[in-house]
Every structure is written in structure tokens, then in C-alpha cells.
Design a protein around this motif. Structure first.
Motif, PDB file in Angstrom:
ATOM      1  N   PRO A  28       0.828  -1.214   0.000  1.00  0.00           N
ATOM      2  CA  PRO A  28       0.000   0.000   0.000  1.00  0.00           C
ATOM      3  C   PRO A  28       0.862   1.264   0.000  1.00  0.00           C
ATOM      4  O   PRO A  28       1.867   1.348   0.708  1.00  0.00           O
ATOM      5  CB  PRO A  28      -0.802  -0.128   1.301  1.00  0.00           C
ATOM      6  N   ASP A  29       0.468   2.204  -0.819  1.00  0.00           N
ATOM      7  CA  ASP A  29       1.114   3.513  -0.847  1.00  0.00           C
ATOM      8  C   ASP A  29       0.463   4.354   0.244  1.00  0.00           C
ATOM      9  O   ASP A  29      -0.740   4.649   0.169  1.00  0.00           O
ATOM     10  CB  ASP A  29       0.921   4.153  -2.210  1.00  0.00           C
ATOM     11  N   PRO A  30       1.210   4.733   1.277  1.00  0.00           N
ATOM     12  CA  PRO A  30       0.582   5.448   2.398  1.00  0.00           C
ATOM     13  C   PRO A  30      -0.156   6.713   1.972  1.00  0.00           C
ATOM     14  O   PRO A  30      -1.260   6.984   2.459  1.00  0.00           O
ATOM     15  CB  PRO A  30       1.773   5.776   3.316  1.00  0.00           C
ATOM     16  N   LEU A  31       0.436   7.487   1.060  1.00  0.00           N
ATOM     17  CA  LEU A  31      -0.202   8.733   0.644  1.00  0.00           C
ATOM     18  C   LEU A  31      -1.491   8.451  -0.129  1.00  0.00           C
ATOM     19  O   LEU A  31      -2.532   9.076   0.135  1.00  0.00           O
ATOM     20  CB  LEU A  31       0.767   9.551  -0.214  1.00  0.00           C
ATOM     21  N   ALA A  32      -1.421   7.503  -1.088  1.00  0.00           N
ATOM     22  CA  ALA A  32      -2.623   7.165  -1.857  1.00  0.00           C
ATOM     23  C   ALA A  32      -3.694   6.563  -0.956  1.00  0.00           C
ATOM     24  O   ALA A  32      -4.891   6.860  -1.114  1.00  0.00           O
ATOM     25  CB  ALA A  32      -2.269   6.194  -2.986  1.00  0.00           C
ATOM     26  N   ALA A  33      -3.276   5.721   0.002  1.00  0.00           N
ATOM     27  CA  ALA A  33      -4.239   5.115   0.911  1.00  0.00           C
ATOM     28  C   ALA A  33      -4.921   6.179   1.773  1.00  0.00           C
ATOM     29  O   ALA A  33      -6.140   6.106   2.029  1.00  0.00           O
ATOM     30  CB  ALA A  33      -3.548   4.078   1.795  1.00  0.00           C
ATOM     31  N   TYR A  34      -4.149   7.172   2.220  1.00  0.00           N
ATOM     32  CA  TYR A  34      -4.724   8.241   3.034  1.00  0.00           C
ATOM     33  C   TYR A  34      -5.753   9.044   2.234  1.00  0.00           C
ATOM     34  O   TYR A  34      -6.851   9.348   2.723  1.00  0.00           O
ATOM     35  CB  TYR A  34      -3.638   9.171   3.549  1.00  0.00           C
ATOM     36  N   ILE A  35      -5.394   9.399   1.006  1.00  0.00           N
ATOM     37  CA  ILE A  35      -6.311  10.197   0.185  1.00  0.00           C
ATOM     38  C   ILE A  35      -7.593   9.414  -0.086  1.00  0.00           C
ATOM     39  O   ILE A  35      -8.705   9.964  -0.015  1.00  0.00           O
ATOM     40  CB  ILE A  35      -5.623  10.596  -1.131  1.00  0.00           C
ATOM     41  N   LYS A  36      -7.448   8.123  -0.397  1.00  0.00           N
ATOM     42  CA  LYS A  36      -8.635   7.294  -0.639  1.00  0.00           C
ATOM     43  C   LYS A  36      -9.487   7.188   0.626  1.00  0.00           C
ATOM     44  O   LYS A  36     -10.714   7.339   0.585  1.00  0.00           O
ATOM     45  CB  LYS A  36      -8.200   5.903  -1.107  1.00  0.00           C
ATOM     46  N   GLU A  37      -8.832   6.930   1.751  1.00  0.00           N
ATOM     47  CA  GLU A  37      -9.550   6.832   3.012  1.00  0.00           C
ATOM     48  C   GLU A  37     -10.216   8.154   3.363  1.00  0.00           C
ATOM     49  O   GLU A  37     -11.341   8.195   3.877  1.00  0.00           O
ATOM     50  CB  GLU A  37      -8.592   6.413   4.125  1.00  0.00           C
ATOM     51  N   GLY A  38      -9.524   9.275   3.063  1.00  0.00           N
ATOM     52  CA  GLY A  38     -10.106  10.585   3.347  1.00  0.00           C
ATOM     53  C   GLY A  38     -11.379  10.833   2.562  1.00  0.00           C
ATOM     54  O   GLY A  38     -12.374  11.327   3.106  1.00  0.00           O
ATOM     55  N   SER A  39     -11.343  10.481   1.262  1.00  0.00           N
ATOM     56  CA  SER A  39     -12.526  10.687   0.436  1.00  0.00           C
ATOM     57  C   SER A  39     -13.690   9.842   0.930  1.00  0.00           C
ATOM     58  O   SER A  39     -14.842  10.325   1.024  1.00  0.00           O
ATOM     59  CB  SER A  39     -12.194  10.332  -1.020  1.00  0.00           C
ATOM     60  N   GLU A  40     -13.410   8.591   1.282  1.00  0.00           N
ATOM     61  CA  GLU A  40     -14.480   7.711   1.761  1.00  0.00           C
ATOM     62  C   GLU A  40     -14.994   8.160   3.129  1.00  0.00           C
ATOM     63  O   GLU A  40     -16.207   8.120   3.389  1.00  0.00           O
ATOM     64  CB  GLU A  40     -13.964   6.275   1.826  1.00  0.00           C
ATOM     65  N   THR A  41     -14.069   8.586   3.990  1.00  0.00           N
ATOM     66  CA  THR A  41     -14.483   9.033   5.328  1.00  0.00           C
ATOM     67  C   THR A  41     -15.350  10.275   5.254  1.00  0.00           C
ATOM     68  O   THR A  41     -16.375  10.386   5.943  1.00  0.00           O
ATOM     69  CB  THR A  41     -13.243   9.310   6.188  1.00  0.00           C
ATOM     70  N   ARG A  42     -14.946  11.228   4.430  1.00  0.00           N
ATOM     71  CA  ARG A  42     -15.738  12.455   4.313  1.00  0.00           C
ATOM     72  C   ARG A  42     -17.137  12.156   3.782  1.00  0.00           C
ATOM     73  O   ARG A  42     -18.124  12.750   4.246  1.00  0.00           O
ATOM     74  CB  ARG A  42     -15.028  13.451   3.398  1.00  0.00           C
ATOM     75  N   ALA A  43     -17.230  11.234   2.822  1.00  0.00           N
ATOM     76  CA  ALA A  43     -18.553  10.865   2.295  1.00  0.00           C
ATOM     77  C   ALA A  43     -19.420  10.260   3.391  1.00  0.00           C
ATOM     78  O   ALA A  43     -20.625  10.579   3.500  1.00  0.00           O
ATOM     79  CB  ALA A  43     -18.395   9.889   1.134  1.00  0.00           C
TER      80      ALA A  43
END
Length: 352
Positions: free
Chosen positions: A127-142
Motif C-alpha cells: 500500500p502507498d501510504p499517501l494514496a491510501a490516506y487520500i482514498k480513506e479521506g474521500s471515503e471518510t468524508r462521504a
């Protein structure tokens, strides 16, 4: 006379000597001839017929021999060509074998590459930490937007609420919140109920996504909120002179800004027990803020009353902390998973 006689006798003796020599030579030649005749006579057999070939048959035999010679030459030429063709085929076969060997080697390398890539595909990627964070951020905000919208609809069902997940916005149309030109929120009004409902919902949500002294279970939440901005928006109709004088406002920037500020003020002033101003982002700043955009950000640009009604609104915009590298991702995770007293230093924005 005597001398003359002697010479004559001598000449006669010489003539006789020469004659005798010639006679002897002739006799010898004849003897040899007789011997040869006798030899050949012994070789002749009267019982055997004379072996002779007619001329016509001789010529026919010569023609047959010539034909056979030509045929043999043709066969010899064909043999030469066959040997040359054989040599060419042997060379071609040798070249083809070399090409086959090269193709087999290429095939072996391609097969090895396919096997390697197949093995890599079969394994889960790191897992790419930065990409994983951005993906998790988008899902969390939704998820946060959906959760907040559901709670607000239950609390104030008469108010129209729109969720814009890609923009990170919960939207309220202001026609039922503020009268024309008004920005104050009276006690017991729908606007006050909306402000209180938003504050209560955020008080339950913010501890997991901000720096907070409150220690609550957050089920592995690792996304940080940078700002929750309460935005005021108006239509493109300017303020009347009477309204400008009465409210001491210059334009729609003033009106929209005051509506955003008043909403935030009611959220924090009327419910001090929620301590909303104590929820900080990773730079130690309160996450709650407001802004007034006037008519500069319409959502419907048509020149109609319906479009203007849509543009008159309050937006609650969720802005997440965006890390620039893997190090900042780890800092965010560390800060969000510790109690406030144990938090590390905030992120240094001067870092490249």
C-alpha cells in the motif's frame, strides 16, 4: 705402268668389297623378312572368320555412343545441380535451426517474464501510504456527510438539505432560514434549530478527526479535518440603499459573511458545553470557520427566480488535511491516535 696397274687392282678390290657388303646386307634383310612372315603365319588361324564391322553399323555405334555420352553429361549436370540444391538446403536448415534456437531462447525469456509478472500480480501490492490516506479521506468524508445529513433531516425535517460528496458540502437553502436582507438568527427560528443541530452533530464527530482533549474510541479513524467552513452565499440582486443604511452593509459580501458568522456564533455561543472551539486541526487552529462569498459562486447561472433561490444558501464545507508525503501521513496518524497531552509537534509547513 706398274704403278697404274697397282691402282687399277686396288680399285677393283674395293669394288668387289663393296659388292660383297651389299650382298650380305640384302641377305640379312631377307632373312629377317622370312622370320617375320613365319611369325605372322603362325598367328593366322584359317578356322576363324575374319572379324570386320560394316561401316553403317560402325556409324550407328558411334551415334549411339555419342547419344549415351550426352545423356551421361546431362545426368552429370543434374547431379551437380542436385548437390548444389542439397548444399543450399543444408545451409538453410542450419540457419533455420539457429533461428529456432533464438526463438526458443526468446520464448523462454518471455515465459519467465510472464511468470514473474503473474506472481507479482497475484501478490497484493504494497500500500502507498499517501494514496491510501487520500482514498480513506474521500471515503471518510462521504460517510461523515451522509451521517450528518441523516441526523439533521431527523432533527429539522422541514428544511431542505442537499449533500454534495465530491465537493464535501452539506447545503441548506436560506429562504426558510433568513428573510430577505436579514442575517440575524432569532430565538426559536428554523435557522437557530439548524445551527444547534449542526453543532451537536459535529460535537459527536470531531473528536475522532481533530486534535481534542477528549479520549473517545474512534475505531481506527486516521483522517484529519483541516477546516469545517460555514459559507454564506447570496443571489445577484444587490442590497437596497435602505438595507445598506439600516444594517450598515456595503454589498452582498457583507450579507453573506454575516450569515455565515452568525450561524457559527449561534453554534458555539448557545451550546458552550459542546466546546466546539476546542477542536483543533493539526496546526493547532480551531477547525470551525466561516466565509462570505456573496453572489460570486452561484450554483445556477441562469437569469431566473428559481436559479436565484438556489444560489441563496448556507454551505457547510468539510476540508480535510492533505499530506504532501508519506512522512506527513505518519504524523497525521500519530497525532490522531494519541491523547492531546502526548501529541508530537505539528507538521512543519516549510518542509518541501
Amino acid at each position: 705402268m706398274a704403278i697404274t696397274g697397282l691402282r687399277r687392282r686396288h680399285a677393283e678390290e674395293e669394288g668387289e668389297s663393296v659388292f660383297v657388303s651389299m650382298t650380305d646386307l640384302t641377305v640379312s634383310f631377307l632373312f629377317i623378312l622370312l622370320v617375320l612372315l613365319a611369325f605372322f603365319a603362325t598367328q593366322v588361324r584359317p578356322d576363324q572368320p575374319e572379324k570386320t564391322v560394316p561401316l553403317s553399323k560402325h556409324e550407328a555405334l558411334e551415334r549411339e555412343f555419342e547419344t549415351e555420352r550426352k545423356e551421361r553429361q546431362v545426368l552429370a549436370d543434374r547431379l551437380t545441380e542436385a548437390n548444389a540444391a542439397k548444399h543450399r538446403l543444408e545451409v538453410a536448415l542450419s540457419n533455420e535451426r539457429r533461428r529456432t534456437d533464438i526463438l526458443k531462447a526468446d520464448l523462454a525469456r518471455a515465459t519467465a517474464t510472464i511468470d514473474t509478472l503473474s506472481a507479482e500480480v497475484a501478490q497484493p501490492p504494497d500500500p502507498d501510504p499517501l494514496a491510501a490516506y487520500i482514498k480513506e479521506g474521500s471515503e471518510t468524508r462521504a460517510r461523515l456527510l451522509d451521517s450528518l445529513a441523516q441526523r439533521l433531516r431527523r432533527s429539522i425535517p422541514e428544511i431542505q438539505i442537499t449533500v454534495r460528496k465530491r465537493e464535501g458540502v452539506i447545503r441548506f437553502h436560506t429562504d426558510k432560514l433568513f428573510d430577505t436582507g436579514e442575517w440575524r438568527i432569532p430565538k426559536g427560528s428554523p435557522a437557530e434549530r439548524v445551527a444547534h443541530a449542526i453543532g451537536e452533530a459535529l460535537a459527536e464527530t470531531l473528536p475522532c478527526y481533530t486534535l481534542s482533549p477528549i479520549d473517545v474510541p474512534c475505531e481506527g479513524a486516521v483522517v484529519a479535518i483541516e477546516t469545517i467552513q460555514i459559507e454564506g452565499h447570496t443571489d445577484d440582486v444587490g442590497l437596497s440603499q435602505k438595507l445598506q443604511q439600516r444594517e450598515n452593509m456595503l454589498d452582498n459580501y457583507d450579507l453573506s459573511g454575516r450569515r455565515g458568522a452568525e450561524t457559527l456564533r449561534v453554534m458555539t455561543r448557545d451550546r458552550p458545553d459542546l466546546e466546539l472551539n476546542k477542536y483543533l486541526n493539526l496546526r493547532g487552529q480551531p477547525v470551525l470557520s466561516f466565509a462570505g462569498y456573496g453572489e460570486t459562486r452561484p450554483i445556477n447561472k441562469e437569469n431566473s427566480d428559481e436559479a436565484r433561490a438556489q444560489n441563496r444558501r448556507i454551505d457547510i464545507r468539510f476540508i480535510l488535511q492533505t499530506p504532501r508525503n508519506d512522512l506527513e501521513v505518519e504524523q497525521i496518524r500519530s497525532q490522531l491516535t494519541r491523547r492531546r497531552a502526548d501529541l508530537p509537534n505539528v507538521i512543519d509547513e516549510s518542509r518541501p
